[in-house]
Design an enzyme around this catalytic site. Sequence first.
Site, mmCIF file in Angstrom:
data_model
loop_
_atom_site.group_PDB
_atom_site.id
_atom_site.type_symbol
_atom_site.label_atom_id
_atom_site.label_comp_id
_atom_site.label_asym_id
_atom_site.label_seq_id
_atom_site.Cartn_x
_atom_site.Cartn_y
_atom_site.Cartn_z
ATOM 1 N N ASP A 186 -5.818 2.374 6.650
ATOM 2 C CA ASP A 186 -5.188 2.782 5.390
ATOM 3 C C ASP A 186 -5.886 4.008 4.808
ATOM 4 O O ASP A 186 -5.226 4.945 4.330
ATOM 5 C CB ASP A 186 -5.233 1.616 4.399
ATOM 6 C CG ASP A 186 -4.009 1.574 3.500
ATOM 7 O OD1 ASP A 186 -2.993 2.200 3.866
ATOM 8 O OD2 ASP A 186 -4.052 0.915 2.450
ATOM 9 N N ASP A 265 0.550 -4.417 1.924
ATOM 10 C CA ASP A 265 -0.448 -4.636 0.889
ATOM 11 C C ASP A 265 -0.294 -5.999 0.233
ATOM 12 O O ASP A 265 -1.165 -6.406 -0.547
ATOM 13 C CB ASP A 265 -0.349 -3.531 -0.170
ATOM 14 C CG ASP A 265 -0.603 -2.159 0.421
ATOM 15 O OD1 ASP A 265 -1.423 -2.051 1.342
ATOM 16 O OD2 ASP A 265 0.037 -1.176 -0.030
#
Length: 371
Positions: A186, A265
């Site tokens: 990420d 997420d």
Amino acid sequence: MEPLWKLAYLLEPAPLTLMLTAVAVTFGSAFRALNYGKEMERNRDLSEASITLDRSQALMIPVMSSCSLLMMFYLFSSVSQLLTAFTAVAAASSLYFCLSPYIAHIKSQFGLTDPFVSRCCSKPFTRIQGLLLLLCSGTVAAWLVSGHWILNNLLGISLCIALVSHVRLPNIKVCAMLLGCLFVYDIFWVFFSERFFGANVMVSVATQQASNPVHTVAYSLNLPGLQLITKKLELPVKIVFPRNLFGGVTPGGSAADFMMLGLGDMAIPAMLLALVLCFDHRKSRDSVKPLDLASSKGQKYIWYATSGYGVGLVTALAAGILTRSPQPALLYLVPSTLGPIIVVSWMRKELLELWEGQTPDVNDKAHVTEV
């Protein structure tokens, strides 16, 4: 850097709703995963058994995700219609998976008859199941026509819950490997991809809208009502909320009009929550209900993980506001969820048990899971 008073924006309806929705979905996904596992054990239904990730699979997920991200970055316009069609099928099946337990509960509560219709994939298919399938297909069709953000969120949440229920982590060791790799993944694709590819790959892919195959077919056939079908769609791989939540946003609006959070997420931390919830469940001889956890003896790991997720999400949004730049949510969510679990389990001398995991006993029917 923006002044700290800008953080007051977090109390506005859109970010507040986004945070509450994300925490609720993550928490609910963990409970659905636990219930689904117990259902499979009771029914001995190995055809729908969950996939339990091993170390090599956990390490491959960031690699495959990176390849998929690059493919989407360079070829999105070419494959967007095919991707939309695939997503629509997956969303319909996920919505069916999420609603099925509630329909079964209503049927048993009111003693509704459900006549057998036929067999599908070696399983009985009843009339109520057929109606539920039509409802789910109709919901997906409504999303394809309107592209409304509420329908997008409904389908995205369904995909998240289905993913967490079918893909499991065996222990904290594999979980830490997966979260650690996705932590780096990420950060790289949000902060450093522009140096290598000339644009922020993660943000570019996340904000692209897909071509609507329904509009394409309707246009080629010159069907009436073409103006009612949106040309572009936000795929349900994220939840989105209009920044002006109560003012409304027209379908197909700019990505800048929305706040968004990727399903990853929510789904990745939810897999950790599902893991510690199963551990809490094995430690308790009582039935597991969301409202009963607080009164159970000892503080449950699920509460540490859920609280950590909330703190990490608030921190990620706050960092985005102060820096006025996209933030990799897992940069904040991984330490805030995994960290408390490791620290608390070490203090309780249960870290080794969590780290190595425990093979579930399919013959154990002493625990009855309820929602």
